[in-house]
Structures are given as C-alpha cells and as structure tokens.
Motif scaffolding. Structure first.
Motif, PDB file in Angstrom:
ATOM      1  N   PHE A 163      -3.245 -11.285  -7.222  1.00 37.03           N
ATOM      2  CA  PHE A 163      -2.371 -10.243  -6.674  1.00 37.03           C
ATOM      3  C   PHE A 163      -2.689 -10.062  -5.196  1.00 37.03           C
ATOM      4  O   PHE A 163      -3.829  -9.785  -4.814  1.00 37.03           O
ATOM      5  N   MET A 164      -1.676 -10.210  -4.356  1.00 33.77           N
ATOM      6  CA  MET A 164      -1.846 -10.118  -2.901  1.00 33.77           C
ATOM      7  C   MET A 164      -1.424  -8.735  -2.406  1.00 33.77           C
ATOM      8  O   MET A 164      -0.455  -8.162  -2.909  1.00 33.77           O
ATOM      9  N   ILE A 165      -2.140  -8.218  -1.412  1.00 32.26           N
ATOM     10  CA  ILE A 165      -1.759  -6.961  -0.753  1.00 32.26           C
ATOM     11  C   ILE A 165      -1.019  -7.298   0.538  1.00 32.26           C
ATOM     12  O   ILE A 165      -1.524  -8.037   1.388  1.00 32.26           O
ATOM     13  N   ALA A 166       0.169  -6.758   0.665  1.00 32.62           N
ATOM     14  CA  ALA A 166       0.988  -7.043   1.840  1.00 32.62           C
ATOM     15  C   ALA A 166       0.463  -6.291   3.060  1.00 32.62           C
ATOM     16  O   ALA A 166       0.044  -5.138   2.949  1.00 32.62           O
TER      17      ALA A 166
ATOM     18  N   LEU B 195      -1.957   4.013  -7.784  1.00 31.55           N
ATOM     19  CA  LEU B 195      -1.471   3.994  -6.401  1.00 31.55           C
ATOM     20  C   LEU B 195      -2.364   3.064  -5.584  1.00 31.55           C
ATOM     21  O   LEU B 195      -3.584   3.243  -5.535  1.00 31.55           O
ATOM     22  N   ILE B 196      -1.756   2.077  -4.894  1.00 32.83           N
ATOM     23  CA  ILE B 196      -2.535   1.194  -4.025  1.00 32.83           C
ATOM     24  C   ILE B 196      -2.870   1.962  -2.746  1.00 32.83           C
ATOM     25  O   ILE B 196      -1.978   2.434  -2.039  1.00 32.83           O
ATOM     26  N   ASP B 197      -4.150   2.084  -2.452  1.00 31.48           N
ATOM     27  CA  ASP B 197      -4.611   2.854  -1.302  1.00 31.48           C
ATOM     28  C   ASP B 197      -4.160   2.206   0.001  1.00 31.48           C
ATOM     29  O   ASP B 197      -4.144   0.979   0.139  1.00 31.48           O
ATOM     30  N   GLU B 198      -3.779   3.046   0.991  1.00 30.18           N
ATOM     31  CA  GLU B 198      -3.321   2.512   2.269  1.00 30.18           C
ATOM     32  C   GLU B 198      -4.421   1.795   3.041  1.00 30.18           C
ATOM     33  O   GLU B 198      -4.132   1.015   3.953  1.00 30.18           O
ATOM     34  N   ASP B 199      -5.695   2.040   2.698  1.00 27.05           N
ATOM     35  CA  ASP B 199      -6.799   1.371   3.382  1.00 27.05           C
ATOM     36  C   ASP B 199      -7.220   0.070   2.706  1.00 27.05           C
ATOM     37  O   ASP B 199      -8.222  -0.544   3.100  1.00 27.05           O
TER      38      ASP B 199
ATOM     39  N   PRO C 137       0.827  -1.214   0.000  1.00 30.59           N
ATOM     40  CA  PRO C 137       0.000   0.000   0.000  1.00 30.59           C
ATOM     41  C   PRO C 137       0.860   1.261   0.000  1.00 30.59           C
ATOM     42  O   PRO C 137       1.995   1.256   0.476  1.00 30.59           O
ATOM     43  N   LYS C 138       0.306   2.337  -0.556  1.00 34.44           N
ATOM     44  CA  LYS C 138       0.956   3.633  -0.666  1.00 34.44           C
ATOM     45  C   LYS C 138       2.124   3.628  -1.652  1.00 34.44           C
ATOM     46  O   LYS C 138       3.020   4.455  -1.572  1.00 34.44           O
TER      47      LYS C 138
END
Length: 351
Positions: free
Chosen positions: A131-134, A104-108, A65-66
């Motif tokens: 696709f995985m979000i860390a 941009l991958i949102d921080e939320d 994210p971010k």
C-alpha cells in the motif's frame, strides 16, 4: 469541506455500527470463528467525495493522507497497532471488527523512501499489505533560466517531486510534450529543454496531481541578467548591480538598485509585445517605499515596495497599451532619502 468531513465521519460510525451488528448476528449463527493469524484482503476508501456522493467500496493500493480507509480481512478484532509506511497510526478500537477496520491515514505519514506497506499488528500476529501513500500535489516555485533554449539544462524548484513527470503543458492548440528529467529530488528537478519550447509552460506532475510554472519559457526581460537592452543606465550613473547574489525571488541573482532620493534611470529596447497581455515583476526594498514605472515615457504606474518580495502582474491597459517597448523608466519616488530596491523575474505574461 468541514461539513463533508463531519458527514464522512458520521457515515463511518453508522457503517461500523451496522457492520458490527451484522457481524455479531453472523457469529451467533456460525459454528466457528476465524482464529488464525490476521489477513488483509483489501483496502478501500471510506466516506464521501467533495460533491457529497458516497464513495464506492473500490479496492485501492494508494492512500491519501487525511482520508478514511477500510481495511478488510479476517482475524482483525484484537488489533493493537496499525502502521502505514512504518508510521504508527492512531485508530479507534470502536471502529474495529474481526473483518474490518476503519482508520484515518495521518497527514504526517511519510511517502518518500518508504516501505510502501500497511501493517496490522494483532495479538495473534502481523498482517502486511502492499500500500503506497500518495504525496501532496506538487508545488512549482521557480525554474532557472526562464529564457532557456533547446538542449539547455533548467533547474525547477518546488516541493513534493516524488517520481516527477515533467512536460510542456498542454495548450488550447498544442498537446503536452514530454520533457527529459536528468535528475530529481523531492524539492528540485533538472530537465533538458526540448525543441519548440519557446512560450510554453513547464508542468510537473506526481501521482497526486500537477503544478505549472507562472512564467512561460523565453518570456523574461530580467532573469539573472537584463535581456535585449540596447542603451541606457541610471541617471546618477551608479548604484546598479545586475548580478546581486544576496537575495533573489527567482533563480540565483537579482537586480539591485541603490536609489538616491528621486533617482532613476532609462533603459532602451526594441521588443514586440503583441503576444503578451501584461508585464510581470517581483520587487523588494530595504524599507517600504515607492518606485514610479512607465513604458515609452507614458504615465507612471506606482510600484509599492515592501521589505518582502511581492510578485505582481501589470496589465498593458494600465501602461498605455503599447505594442512595442522602446524604453522602460524607473524612478524612486518615496521622497525620504532613497532606497535600495531589488528587482527580479521581470518579463511578460502571455495572452
């Protein structure tokens, strides 16, 4: 970091402008343009690293994210929605071509119990991509009990424990040792302590990083109870509760002491402290105040008390450089009618 983000955004804009120019030239020369349903072929990180180096366009299956990422494929020019783990993600239409999107991958964006899918919705259909979000790097708040032995079950508390890996942390002379995870949630892990864990630190890792406990196993003097005490008590003969459950810094209980004005107490031990360099203690009061503290009757060290928990480490150089503890003394010293003070996480810091 702020400058890096600005440079990264500027780089994305330059990259997109050059990409769109190249694409438009290519389209002029091409007899046909892709007109089918959208396809995602790769995803890669965009921008610069913290050292200011341009990131390589390496395909990725995990996103942070971010950070900006480039979605590469075809049929993307009519994109209307982008979802990471079903989270509706804002994107700039000017950062979209038929073959690439910078987003941009949102921080939320959620990372746990999620679909692990990237979805791009266009006017001609939807493309999906694994696709995985860390998660964020884990935080290690506490573990209980600190004085655990082989086979004991210990509860670790913190955050971001997604698929956690727990170890006895590597030292200068010893390798990391795996620790069996009995159960886990995002904020709590129950582990079984292995052999030879005394004076080793617990560490928790997820795919984003790791965090290590402040306290080493077996280094507590007070943690739910007072260890190794041989004699002593409060001078007034009252006011001490070693199992107060109303508040705690570490674990479930704290040592509550209802001090009268200038009241105190002595506690006798026989502890070799040569493996250690300092004492640690967490303290909180019902009001601001002071408590005098000393080892073996030496010079007082003033513990400043506030109405919030304060953790401190006191070097033995400030406490007379003892090699053995035979007595600890505490005395309320604010001179304004006494105070109710909570003590917790009393113990030792390894050299």
């Amino acid at each position: 970091m702020k400058n890096i983000k600005i440079v990264s955004l500027a780089a994305c804009m330059v990259w997109m402008l050059s990409l769109m120019f190249f694409t438009s030239c290519s389209n002029d020369d091409s007899e046909s343009v892709y007109s089918g349903a959208p396809v995602i072929e790769t995803v890669s990180k965009s921008g610069y690293d913290e050292a200011g180096n341009l990131l390589p366009s390496t395909p990725a299956t995990i996103g942070d994210p971010k950070n900006y990422y480039i979605i590469h494929g075809k049929g993307l020019s009519t994109t209307t929605k982008i979802y990471f783990n079903d989270f509706d993600t804002y994107f700039r239409p000017t950062f979209v071509t038929d073959t690439d999107i910078v987003v941009l991958i949102d921080e939320d964006t959620p990372y746990a119990d999620a679909s692990n899918k990237l979805k791009v919705v266009t006017q001609k259909g939807t493309a999906e991509f694994d696709f995985m979000i860390a998660p964020p790097v884990p935080t290690f708040t506490s573990f209980n009990r600190i004085n655990a032995a082989e086979g004991d079950l210990v509860t670790i508390k913190g955050k971001y424990f997604l698929n956690p890996v727990v170890t006895l942390a590597k030292t200068a002379t010893l390798p990391a040792v795996p620790v069996t995870v009995m159960s886990s949630t995002l904020e709590q892990i129950v582990v079984k302590i292995p052999a030879n864990a005394n004076r080793r630190y617990l560490s928790v890792a997820n795919i984003s990083g790791s965090a290590t406990a402040v306290e080493a196993i077996g280094t507590a003097l007070y943690d739910e109870e007072l260890y190794g005490v041989q004699w002593g008590g409060p001078w007034a003969g009252k006011g001490v509760n070693f199992a107060f459950t109303g508040d705690a810094y570490q674990g479930e209980k704290s040592w509550q002491w209802e001090f009268g004005q200038w009241d105190g107490g002595n506690w006798g031990f026989n502890i070799d402290v040569t493996p250690y360099k300092a004492m640690r203690i967490a303290i909180k009061g019902s009001k601001n105040g002071r408590v005098n503290f000393n080892i073996n009757g030496g010079a007082n060290y003033v513990l400043n008390v506030t109405t919030s928990w304060v953790y401190m480490e006191i070097p033995f150089t400030e406490l007379g450089n003892p090699t053995n503890i035979s007595m600890l003394t505490f005395q309320e010293s604010n001179g304004d009618g006494g105070n109710t003070v909570l003590f917790d996480d009393i113990g030792f810091v390894l050299k």
